[in-house]
Design a protein around this motif. Structure first.
Motif, PDB file in Angstrom:
ATOM      1  N   ALA A  45       0.660  -1.129   0.047  1.00  0.00           N
ATOM      2  CA  ALA A  45      -0.309  -0.171  -0.257  1.00  0.00           C
ATOM      3  C   ALA A  45       0.691   0.989   0.328  1.00  0.00           C
ATOM      4  CB  ALA A  45      -1.155   0.315   1.299  1.00  0.00           C
ATOM      5  N   ILE A  46       0.574   2.033  -0.900  1.00  0.00           N
ATOM      6  CA  ILE A  46       1.006   3.541  -1.232  1.00  0.00           C
ATOM      7  C   ILE A  46       0.265   4.664  -0.590  1.00  0.00           C
ATOM      8  CG2 ILE A  46       3.049   4.749  -2.257  1.00  0.00           C
ATOM      9  CD1 ILE A  46       3.899   1.694  -3.885  1.00  0.00           C
ATOM     10  N   THR A  47       1.125   5.168  -0.608  1.00  0.00           N
ATOM     11  CA  THR A  47       0.331   6.225   0.163  1.00  0.00           C
ATOM     12  C   THR A  47       2.126   7.546   0.010  1.00  0.00           C
ATOM     13  OG1 THR A  47      -1.312   8.274   1.085  1.00  0.00           O
ATOM     14  CG2 THR A  47       0.735   6.673   2.571  1.00  0.00           C
ATOM     15  N   VAL A 115       3.150  -1.047   4.327  1.00  0.00           N
ATOM     16  CA  VAL A 115       2.751   0.474   4.063  1.00  0.00           C
ATOM     17  C   VAL A 115       3.147   1.649   3.709  1.00  0.00           C
ATOM     18  CG1 VAL A 115       0.600   2.327   5.052  1.00  0.00           C
ATOM     19  CG2 VAL A 115       0.327  -0.074   4.946  1.00  0.00           C
ATOM     20  N   SER A 116       3.636   2.172   2.293  1.00  0.00           N
ATOM     21  CA  SER A 116       4.918   3.096   1.977  1.00  0.00           C
ATOM     22  C   SER A 116       4.791   4.352   1.997  1.00  0.00           C
ATOM     23  CB  SER A 116       5.953   2.718   1.508  1.00  0.00           C
ATOM     24  OG  SER A 116       7.450   2.931   1.630  1.00  0.00           O
ATOM     25  N   THR A 117       5.624   5.761   1.630  1.00  0.00           N
ATOM     26  CA  THR A 117       5.233   6.467   0.627  1.00  0.00           C
ATOM     27  C   THR A 117       5.990   5.973  -0.242  1.00  0.00           C
ATOM     28  OG1 THR A 117       7.431   7.260   1.452  1.00  0.00           O
ATOM     29  CG2 THR A 117       5.434   8.466   3.128  1.00  0.00           C
ATOM     30  N   ILE A 118       5.080   6.806  -0.967  1.00  0.00           N
ATOM     31  CA  ILE A 118       6.195   6.619  -2.861  1.00  0.00           C
ATOM     32  C   ILE A 118       7.356   7.146  -3.016  1.00  0.00           C
ATOM     33  CG2 ILE A 118       5.054   9.052  -3.491  1.00  0.00           C
ATOM     34  CD1 ILE A 118       4.565   7.192  -5.909  1.00  0.00           C
ATOM     35  N   ASP A 119       7.745   7.695  -2.118  1.00  0.00           N
ATOM     36  CA  ASP A 119       9.327   8.327  -2.084  1.00  0.00           C
ATOM     37  C   ASP A 119       9.908   7.133  -1.274  1.00  0.00           C
ATOM     38  OD1 ASP A 119       8.613  10.794  -2.604  1.00  0.00           O
ATOM     39  OD2 ASP A 119       8.737  11.849  -0.731  1.00  0.00           O
ATOM     40  N   LYS A 120       9.759   6.736  -0.435  1.00  0.00           N
ATOM     41  CA  LYS A 120      10.788   5.224   0.368  1.00  0.00           C
ATOM     42  C   LYS A 120      10.483   4.440  -0.245  1.00  0.00           C
ATOM     43  CE  LYS A 120      10.313   5.126   4.614  1.00  0.00           C
ATOM     44  NZ  LYS A 120      10.220   4.967   6.591  1.00  0.00           N
ATOM     45  N   PHE A 121       8.788   4.015  -1.180  1.00  0.00           N
ATOM     46  CA  PHE A 121       9.182   2.828  -2.165  1.00  0.00           C
ATOM     47  C   PHE A 121      10.303   3.055  -3.415  1.00  0.00           C
ATOM     48  CE2 PHE A 121       7.435   1.700  -6.619  1.00  0.00           C
ATOM     49  CZ  PHE A 121       7.229  -0.225  -5.840  1.00  0.00           C
ATOM     50  N   ASN A 122      10.343   3.974  -3.805  1.00  0.00           N
ATOM     51  CA  ASN A 122      10.751   4.459  -5.524  1.00  0.00           C
ATOM     52  C   ASN A 122      12.685   4.349  -4.369  1.00  0.00           C
ATOM     53  OD1 ASN A 122       8.881   5.166  -7.133  1.00  0.00           O
ATOM     54  ND2 ASN A 122       8.934   7.132  -6.594  1.00  0.00           N
ATOM     55  N   GLN A 123      12.650   4.621  -3.601  1.00  0.00           N
ATOM     56  CA  GLN A 123      14.223   4.907  -2.914  1.00  0.00           C
ATOM     57  C   GLN A 123      14.261   3.541  -2.812  1.00  0.00           C
ATOM     58  OE1 GLN A 123      14.523   6.605   0.286  1.00  0.00           O
ATOM     59  NE2 GLN A 123      16.951   6.757   1.027  1.00  0.00           N
ATOM     60  N   ARG A 124      13.626   2.794  -2.319  1.00  0.00           N
ATOM     61  CA  ARG A 124      13.775   1.071  -2.369  1.00  0.00           C
ATOM     62  C   ARG A 124      13.904   0.469  -3.563  1.00  0.00           C
ATOM     63  NH1 ARG A 124       9.051  -0.732   1.614  1.00  0.00           N
ATOM     64  NH2 ARG A 124       8.844  -1.982  -0.870  1.00  0.00           N
ATOM     65  N   VAL A 125      13.044   0.754  -4.428  1.00  0.00           N
ATOM     66  CA  VAL A 125      13.655   0.933  -5.941  1.00  0.00           C
ATOM     67  C   VAL A 125      15.058   0.680  -6.367  1.00  0.00           C
ATOM     68  CG1 VAL A 125      12.600   0.696  -8.067  1.00  0.00           C
ATOM     69  CG2 VAL A 125      11.026   0.192  -6.189  1.00  0.00           C
ATOM     70  N   LEU A 126      15.100   1.899  -6.793  1.00  0.00           N
ATOM     71  CA  LEU A 126      16.618   2.489  -7.018  1.00  0.00           C
ATOM     72  C   LEU A 126      18.118   1.777  -6.280  1.00  0.00           C
ATOM     73  CD1 LEU A 126      15.895   6.256  -7.290  1.00  0.00           C
ATOM     74  CD2 LEU A 126      16.351   4.890  -9.243  1.00  0.00           C
ATOM     75  N   ARG A 127      17.457   1.773  -5.058  1.00  0.00           N
ATOM     76  CA  ARG A 127      18.305   1.434  -4.328  1.00  0.00           C
ATOM     77  C   ARG A 127      18.455  -0.525  -4.342  1.00  0.00           C
ATOM     78  NH1 ARG A 127      20.538   4.487  -0.626  1.00  0.00           N
ATOM     79  NH2 ARG A 127      19.987   5.812   0.398  1.00  0.00           N
ATOM     80  N   THR A 128      17.975  -0.626  -4.433  1.00  0.00           N
ATOM     81  CA  THR A 128      17.659  -2.270  -5.361  1.00  0.00           C
ATOM     82  C   THR A 128      18.548  -2.483  -6.753  1.00  0.00           C
ATOM     83  OG1 THR A 128      15.286  -3.012  -4.738  1.00  0.00           O
ATOM     84  CG2 THR A 128      16.532  -4.184  -6.065  1.00  0.00           C
ATOM     85  N   PHE A 129      18.501  -1.196  -7.979  1.00  0.00           N
ATOM     86  CA  PHE A 129      19.047  -1.680  -9.226  1.00  0.00           C
ATOM     87  C   PHE A 129      20.354  -0.088  -9.354  1.00  0.00           C
ATOM     88  CE2 PHE A 129      14.444  -3.404  -9.410  1.00  0.00           C
ATOM     89  CZ  PHE A 129      15.154  -4.248  -9.812  1.00  0.00           C
ATOM     90  N   ALA A 130      20.669   0.093  -8.482  1.00  0.00           N
ATOM     91  CA  ALA A 130      21.591   0.358  -8.058  1.00  0.00           C
ATOM     92  C   ALA A 130      22.632   0.706  -9.244  1.00  0.00           C
ATOM     93  CB  ALA A 130      22.376   0.923  -6.726  1.00  0.00           C
ATOM     94  N   ARG A 131      22.955  -0.500  -9.224  1.00  0.00           N
ATOM     95  CA  ARG A 131      23.907  -1.370  -9.871  1.00  0.00           C
ATOM     96  C   ARG A 131      24.132  -1.286 -11.101  1.00  0.00           C
ATOM     97  NH1 ARG A 131      27.267  -7.170  -9.187  1.00  0.00           N
ATOM     98  NH2 ARG A 131      28.647  -6.252 -10.733  1.00  0.00           N
ATOM     99  N   ASP A 132      22.973  -1.596 -11.443  1.00  0.00           N
ATOM    100  CA  ASP A 132      22.501  -1.434 -13.200  1.00  0.00           C
ATOM    101  C   ASP A 132      22.400   0.147 -13.249  1.00  0.00           C
ATOM    102  OD1 ASP A 132      21.965  -4.094 -12.756  1.00  0.00           O
ATOM    103  OD2 ASP A 132      20.304  -4.139 -11.969  1.00  0.00           O
ATOM    104  N   LEU A 133      21.835   1.248 -12.437  1.00  0.00           N
ATOM    105  CA  LEU A 133      21.290   1.741 -12.914  1.00  0.00           C
ATOM    106  C   LEU A 133      22.901   2.981 -13.200  1.00  0.00           C
ATOM    107  CD1 LEU A 133      18.725   3.151 -11.341  1.00  0.00           C
ATOM    108  CD2 LEU A 133      18.474   3.059 -13.313  1.00  0.00           C
TER     109      LEU A 133
END
Length: 184
Positions: A45-47, A115-133
């Motif tokens: 759930a994202i808010t 349940v997460s904020t959209i900012d925290k969710f995006n940060q987790r996604v970016l950290r997961t793919f930091a090497r690829d990016l």
């Protein structure tokens, strides 16, 4: 997941329109359906704000505690209980029992209650793919625009003198501001 459950649902409404009630009801309806006891592990759930995250988590947990403490014999309920019961078309005793089970599951596996904020969710996604990016794994996100703007200006001024076009633009800008008796 059940064929009838949509993969994504978006609720967009103005303040005070009942979004938190609706989100909590939808979440509870998903995890309290037959076989949904561990489904909370697969729901995100994202808010927008940390306040909204806390409010939604509290509403879900408080509702589960209320449901779990109800007696099958006592007909007293809450609007949330009635809404979830109507959504699931289930009997009172079954819903109370599922609430007790799911509440225990969430409390024992709280890290998976996401349940997460959209900012925290995006940060987790970016950290997961930091090497690829090709970005540092320990990158820092700055949400304070004044700090970010100050750093960008400092970086721009640091490049003055090394880039002729940039230097000319900055000199012209400074002269224009000075002619107008304004700070540059």
């Amino acid at each position: 997941m059940d064929q009838q459950i949509k993969a994504f649902r978006i609720f967009d409404a103005s303040a005070g329109s009942g979004k938190t009630f609706t989100l909590a009801r939808e979440y509870l309806s998903l995890i309290l359906r037959p076989g949904g006891g561990r489904l909370f592990r697969r729901i995100l759930a994202i808010t927008f704000t940390n306040k909204a995250v806390a409010e939604l988590k509290n509403r879900i947990l408080n509702s589960l505690m209320e449901f779990a403490s109800l007696s099958p014999e006592n007909l007293e309920t809450t609007p949330m209980f009635e809404a979830v019961q109507a959504e699931l078309q289930t009997d009172r005793a079954a819903l109370i029992h599922r609430s007790q089970t799911v509440l225990q599951q969430i409390l024992h596996n709280y890290a998976f209650f996401d349940v997460s904020t959209i900012d925290k969710f995006n940060q987790r996604v970016l950290r997961t793919f930091a090497r690829d990016l090709d970005i540092p794994a320990n990158f820092e996100i700055v949400l304070e625009t004044d700090v970010l703007l100050e750093e960008a200006i400092d970086n721009l001024i640091a490049q003055a003198g090394t880039d002729k076009q940039l230097t000319d633009i900055l000199v012209d800008f400074a002269l224009e501001k000075a002619e107008d008796d304004r700070s540059w």
